[in-house]
Design a protein around this motif. Structure first.
Motif, PDB file in Angstrom:
ATOM      1  N   GLU A   1      -1.348  28.835   5.920  1.00 31.74           N
ATOM      2  CA  GLU A   1      -1.268  30.403   4.805  1.00 31.74           C
ATOM      3  C   GLU A   1      -1.602  29.219   3.639  1.00 31.74           C
ATOM      4  OE1 GLU A   1       3.015  32.477   4.165  1.00 31.74           O
ATOM      5  OE2 GLU A   1       2.644  32.250   6.589  1.00 31.74           O
ATOM      6  N   ASN A   2      -1.114  28.251   2.700  1.00 34.73           N
ATOM      7  CA  ASN A   2      -1.602  27.789   1.836  1.00 34.73           C
ATOM      8  C   ASN A   2      -2.802  27.840   1.447  1.00 34.73           C
ATOM      9  OD1 ASN A   2      -0.672  25.402  -0.126  1.00 34.73           O
ATOM     10  ND2 ASN A   2      -0.870  24.173   1.223  1.00 34.73           N
ATOM     11  N   GLU A   3      -3.709  26.698   3.271  1.00 34.87           N
ATOM     12  CA  GLU A   3      -5.082  27.167   2.459  1.00 34.87           C
ATOM     13  C   GLU A   3      -5.497  28.077   2.344  1.00 34.87           C
ATOM     14  OE1 GLU A   3      -6.447  24.639   6.594  1.00 34.87           O
ATOM     15  OE2 GLU A   3      -5.116  23.192   5.973  1.00 34.87           O
ATOM     16  N   LYS A   4      -5.130  28.975   2.940  1.00 34.61           N
ATOM     17  CA  LYS A   4      -5.539  31.069   2.402  1.00 34.61           C
ATOM     18  C   LYS A   4      -5.388  31.033   1.699  1.00 34.61           C
ATOM     19  CE  LYS A   4      -4.788  35.196   4.404  1.00 34.61           C
ATOM     20  NZ  LYS A   4      -4.120  36.451   5.200  1.00 34.61           N
ATOM     21  N   LEU A   5      -4.314  30.762   1.021  1.00 34.44           N
ATOM     22  CA  LEU A   5      -3.859  30.885  -0.508  1.00 34.44           C
ATOM     23  C   LEU A   5      -4.836  30.122  -1.391  1.00 34.44           C
ATOM     24  CD1 LEU A   5       0.109  31.679  -0.520  1.00 34.44           C
ATOM     25  CD2 LEU A   5      -1.999  32.947  -0.558  1.00 34.44           C
ATOM     26  N   GLN A   6      -5.271  28.711  -0.778  1.00 40.46           N
ATOM     27  CA  GLN A   6      -6.070  28.019  -1.934  1.00 40.46           C
ATOM     28  C   GLN A   6      -6.993  28.384  -1.976  1.00 40.46           C
ATOM     29  OE1 GLN A   6      -5.761  23.869  -0.392  1.00 40.46           O
ATOM     30  NE2 GLN A   6      -3.383  23.844  -1.926  1.00 40.46           N
ATOM     31  N   ARG A   7      -7.736  28.869  -0.625  1.00 36.79           N
ATOM     32  CA  ARG A   7      -9.234  30.064  -1.151  1.00 36.79           C
ATOM     33  C   ARG A   7      -9.267  30.866  -1.246  1.00 36.79           C
ATOM     34  NH1 ARG A   7      -8.847  27.957   4.532  1.00 36.79           N
ATOM     35  NH2 ARG A   7      -8.582  30.226   5.220  1.00 36.79           N
ATOM     36  N   THR A   8      -8.348  32.094  -1.392  1.00 35.86           N
ATOM     37  CA  THR A   8      -8.413  33.152  -2.561  1.00 35.86           C
ATOM     38  C   THR A   8      -7.822  32.240  -4.083  1.00 35.86           C
ATOM     39  OG1 THR A   8      -6.732  34.054  -0.757  1.00 35.86           O
ATOM     40  CG2 THR A   8      -6.842  34.816  -3.106  1.00 35.86           C
ATOM     41  N   ILE A   9      -6.730  31.360  -4.636  1.00 44.71           N
ATOM     42  CA  ILE A   9      -6.718  30.885  -5.501  1.00 44.71           C
ATOM     43  C   ILE A   9      -8.813  30.952  -5.813  1.00 44.71           C
ATOM     44  CG2 ILE A   9      -6.198  28.768  -7.301  1.00 44.71           C
ATOM     45  CD1 ILE A   9      -3.560  29.146  -5.482  1.00 44.71           C
ATOM     46  N   LEU A  10      -8.871  29.993  -4.954  1.00 49.16           N
ATOM     47  CA  LEU A  10     -10.336  29.179  -5.480  1.00 49.16           C
ATOM     48  C   LEU A  10     -11.350  30.322  -5.639  1.00 49.16           C
ATOM     49  CD1 LEU A  10     -11.366  25.810  -3.308  1.00 49.16           C
ATOM     50  CD2 LEU A  10     -10.907  25.720  -5.691  1.00 49.16           C
ATOM     51  N   GLN A  11     -11.045  31.200  -4.875  1.00 48.66           N
ATOM     52  CA  GLN A  11     -12.411  32.718  -4.845  1.00 48.66           C
ATOM     53  C   GLN A  11     -11.450  33.445  -6.517  1.00 48.66           C
ATOM     54  OE1 GLN A  11     -14.327  33.472  -3.283  1.00 48.66           O
ATOM     55  NE2 GLN A  11     -14.611  34.185  -4.580  1.00 48.66           N
ATOM     56  N   ASN A  12     -10.719  33.404  -6.017  1.00 45.55           N
ATOM     57  CA  ASN A  12     -10.242  33.904  -7.978  1.00 45.55           C
ATOM     58  C   ASN A  12     -10.531  33.388  -9.243  1.00 45.55           C
ATOM     59  OD1 ASN A  12      -8.495  36.262  -6.331  1.00 45.55           O
ATOM     60  ND2 ASN A  12      -6.518  35.767  -5.925  1.00 45.55           N
TER      61      ASN A  12
END
Length: 161
Positions: free
Chosen positions: A115-126
């Motif tokens: 979940e952290n990796e997914k959220l980090q990817r989401t944060i990077l994308q955002n």
């Protein structure tokens, strides 16, 4: 003289009878003496046997005491063994429980890592989207400023006309 002879004969007969009785008494005495000697030897033999049996009894008593002590020690060891077995069982149960909790915690940690990796990817994308949108906003502001300037120039030129 006849009386004397008779008396001597009678004394001889008495002496012979007394000698016979004395011989019989001596034989009986020897027999009883031999019997007494045999009995004394038998008594000594029995006393020796009694002493040996008493020593054997003492040794057996000591062995019995030792066996009883060993039994008590064995029972104590068995009791300690039972306690240790119960303790081991309890510890094994705790270990199983702890292993289960550890597996659950590791699974949760993996899930949280994903979940952290997914959220980090989401944060990077955002963040990329934000930078792109900020760039777009800046471009739009420039275009707006240019359009405003042009509009003002056009309005000024229209007002001059």
């Amino acid at each position: 003289m006849d009386k004397l002879r008779d008396k001597i004969n009678s004394l001889r007969a008495e002496a012979e009878a007394a000698n016979g009785r004395a011989d019989t008494a001596e034989d009986a005495l020897k027999k009883f003496s031999n019997l007494q000697t045999e009995r004394e030897q038998e008594l000594v033999s029995l006393q020796n046997r009694i002493a040996l049996l008493e020593a054997e009894a003492d040794r057996r008593d000591a062995q019995l005491s030792e066996a009883k002590q060993l039994q008590k020690d064995s029972e104590a060891t068995l009791n300690q063994s039972d306690v240790l077995v119960r303790k081991v069982d309890t510890l094994e149960d705790k270990l199983d429980s702890t292993e289960t909790q550890l597996r659950d915690a590791l699974e949760n940690a993996r899930r949280l890592d994903l979940e952290n990796e997914k959220l980090q990817r989401t944060i990077l994308q955002n963040e990329k989207d934000k930078e792109r949108l900020e760039l777009k906003y800046e471009n739009l502001l420039k275009d707006f400023a240019e359009a405003k300037d042009e509009l003002e120039r056009t309005l000024n030129s229209l007002s001059d006309l």
